[in-house]
Design an enzyme around this catalytic site. Structure first.
Site, PDB file in Angstrom:
ATOM      1  N   CYS A 128       3.839  -2.344  16.138  1.00 10.19           N
ATOM      2  CA  CYS A 128       4.628  -1.742  15.935  1.00 10.19           C
ATOM      3  C   CYS A 128       4.417  -0.218  16.229  1.00 10.19           C
ATOM      4  CB  CYS A 128       6.226  -2.659  15.133  1.00 10.19           C
ATOM      5  SG  CYS A 128       6.269  -4.475  15.282  1.00 10.19           S
ATOM      6  N   GLY A 135       8.019   7.667  21.526  1.00  7.93           N
ATOM      7  CA  GLY A 135       7.680   6.798  22.566  1.00  7.93           C
ATOM      8  C   GLY A 135       6.264   7.542  22.922  1.00  7.93           C
ATOM      9  N   ARG A 292       3.487 -16.444  59.016  1.00  9.37           N
ATOM     10  CA  ARG A 292       5.503 -15.642  59.857  1.00  9.37           C
ATOM     11  C   ARG A 292       4.875 -15.410  61.419  1.00  9.37           C
ATOM     12  NH1 ARG A 292      10.364 -15.965  59.504  1.00  9.37           N
ATOM     13  NH2 ARG A 292      11.903 -13.712  60.231  1.00  9.37           N
ATOM     14  N   GLN A 361       8.146  -5.660  51.472  1.00  5.21           N
ATOM     15  CA  GLN A 361       8.289  -5.022  53.071  1.00  5.21           C
ATOM     16  C   GLN A 361       8.099  -5.802  53.996  1.00  5.21           C
ATOM     17  OE1 GLN A 361      10.217  -2.048  52.986  1.00  5.21           O
ATOM     18  NE2 GLN A 361      10.307  -2.127  55.152  1.00  5.21           N
ATOM     19  N   GLU A 388       1.991   1.129  26.860  1.00  7.80           N
ATOM     20  CA  GLU A 388       1.167   1.324  26.339  1.00  7.80           C
ATOM     21  C   GLU A 388       0.204   2.628  26.594  1.00  7.80           C
ATOM     22  OE1 GLU A 388      -2.018  -1.878  25.058  1.00  7.80           O
ATOM     23  OE2 GLU A 388      -0.916  -3.017  25.777  1.00  7.80           O
ATOM     24  N   SER A 391       2.127   6.461  32.921  1.00  2.62           N
ATOM     25  CA  SER A 391       1.441   7.417  33.575  1.00  2.62           C
ATOM     26  C   SER A 391       1.406   8.742  33.084  1.00  2.62           C
ATOM     27  CB  SER A 391       1.928   7.054  35.375  1.00  2.62           C
ATOM     28  OG  SER A 391       1.386   5.220  35.463  1.00  2.62           O
TER      29      SER A 391
END
Length: 408
Positions: A128, A135, A292, A361, A388, A391
């Site tokens: 925690c 944050g 496909r 996609q 964690e 970016s």
């Protein structure tokens, strides 16, 4: 010191095959169900405990692998199975790393076994750190730990958020402020033993992805723990705080804080998780593109699809190599002079988001449905660029490291 290698040894390959089999036979068949239920998959964790995957022994074997590749290899295979269930299996590891990074030998021996329990009575643990207003900015942390010298107890008050296994854990590891004037340097980590009065679960979050993993707030109201629950001990803390005060007077030299020590140790592992998810989505897309048919031929015969798959595989392999490099450096005591740990998490996380989106996609309308797993993988992948260290924070860490600036 183990030499850096890009090839797993025979023992590691056996473990890899074992984990891959568990991921394929146990985790994947359960993935859609527990994603829909948004509940901790206790039966799967129980199975992992029975075969020895969810255990202190297994985690320790991988953690202390002299090549550094044990943990990233394990993470990649489990998260190839499913990110939500895998995080439920490995989430305890972050708390364990918190104890390993900051605790004494006695604390490690006492508390880590209690985090896991045993196959007959499985337990989980929670780390925690994040708070509603703290944050990425850990210096804004408000949870306080005050020492009651007369009773040799610490009293904790505050609210933690985004805690994996928060509130349902047997053992909680909580980062709190012990000296507010020192900012992030005035933090320390504490063990909250099972059934400690004053700790409760707050809001449980309903998430976009990794929905089989329990994420919740942890509320601390006059939580009292013995002095022995301060990771590292009071003497070590006092020495560290004294050094931090002296360095602050001298111009603010970089000093590691408790949360940062845990995250630095775990970032390559998160990168490996992202690689596993990306690889899973790529394999689904590759198989689909081979079978496909449109306009009388498999869609992989079209350069637009073939080149996309080529780029996906290239990015995945590059991400894995960055993760392996950082993991080898960490276990061999090589300093991250260019923030190699953050590099590995940054690139692997962004790769997972991109590859899973491209998989959707390639599958077209099918990829957008829950009949195929890539939409779940895409939802799961979003978390890697957030938890964690986002970016953006990884880029900041890398840039400041390259510039020789302190990381706060």
């Amino acid at each position: 010191m183990a030499e850096f290698t890009m090839e797993l040894n025979d023992e590691q390959k056996e473990v890899q095959d074992w984990l891959h089999g568990f991921a394929a036979d146990v985790i994947r068949p359960a993935a859609a169900e527990w994603d829909e239920r948004e509940e901790t998959p206790w039966p799967v964790i129980q199975e992992a405990a029975k075969v020895g995957i969810y255990s202190l022994d297994f985690y320790a074997q991988q953690y202390f692998d002299p090549t550094g590749l044990g943990i990233p290899m394990a993470m990649e295979e489990l998260f190839w199975g499913d990110a939500g269930i895998a995080l439920s299996i490995v989430g305890t590891g972050l708390a364990a790393v918190g104890v390993l990074a900051n605790g004494t030998e006695e604390q490690i021996g006492t508390w880590i076994p209690q985090m896991y329990g045993d196959a007959g009575d499985v337990k989980v643990a929670a780390f925690c750190s994040s708070e509603p207003d703290a944050g990425s900015d850990v210096a804004s942390m408000r949870t306080r730990a005050v020492y009651d010298e007369a009773k040799d107890e610490w009293v904790l008050n505050g609210t933690k958020t985004w805690a994996t296994n928060g509130g349902i854990a047997n053992v909680h590891v909580v980062v709190a402020v012990v000296d507010a004037e020192l900012g992030s340097k005035g933090h320390a980590s504490f063990i909250i033993p099972p059934h400690t009065p004053g700790l409760s679960q707050g809001q449980k979050f309903k998430k976009h992805g990794i929905r089989a993993s329990h994420t919740a707030e942890v509320v601390l109201e006059d939580v009292r723990v013995p002095g022995s629950c301060l990771l590292g001990g009071k003497e070590k803390l006092d020495e560290r705080l004294a050094r931090a005060r002296e360095r602050a007077k001298a111009g603010g030299e970089r000093v590691k804080n408790a949360a940062m020590a845990t995250f630095e140790a775990s970032r390559p592992a998160v990168g490996a998780m992202a690689v596993g998810t990306a690889r899973a989505a790529y394999e689904v897309a590759l198989d689909y593109a081979k079978t496909r048919e449109q306009f009388g031929r498999p869609i992989i015969d079209n350069q637009g699809v073939a080149f996309q798959l080529a780029d996906m595989r290239t990015s995945i392999d590059a991400a894995r190599l960055l993760v392996w490099r950082a993991s080898w450096m960490a276990v061999n005591g090589k300093p991250f002079t260019a923030a190699e740990g953050s590099m590995s998490k940054l690139f692997a996380s962004e790769t997972a988001k991109k590859v899973t989106a491209e998989a959707i996609q390639i599958l077209g309308g099918n990829g957008y449905t829950r009949e195929y797993p890539v939409e779940r993988m895409h939802r799961d992948a979003a978390i890697y660029t957030i938890f964690e260290g986002t970016s953006e924070i990884q880029r900041l860490v890398i840039a400041r490291t390259l510039a020789g600036m302190p990381i706060r």
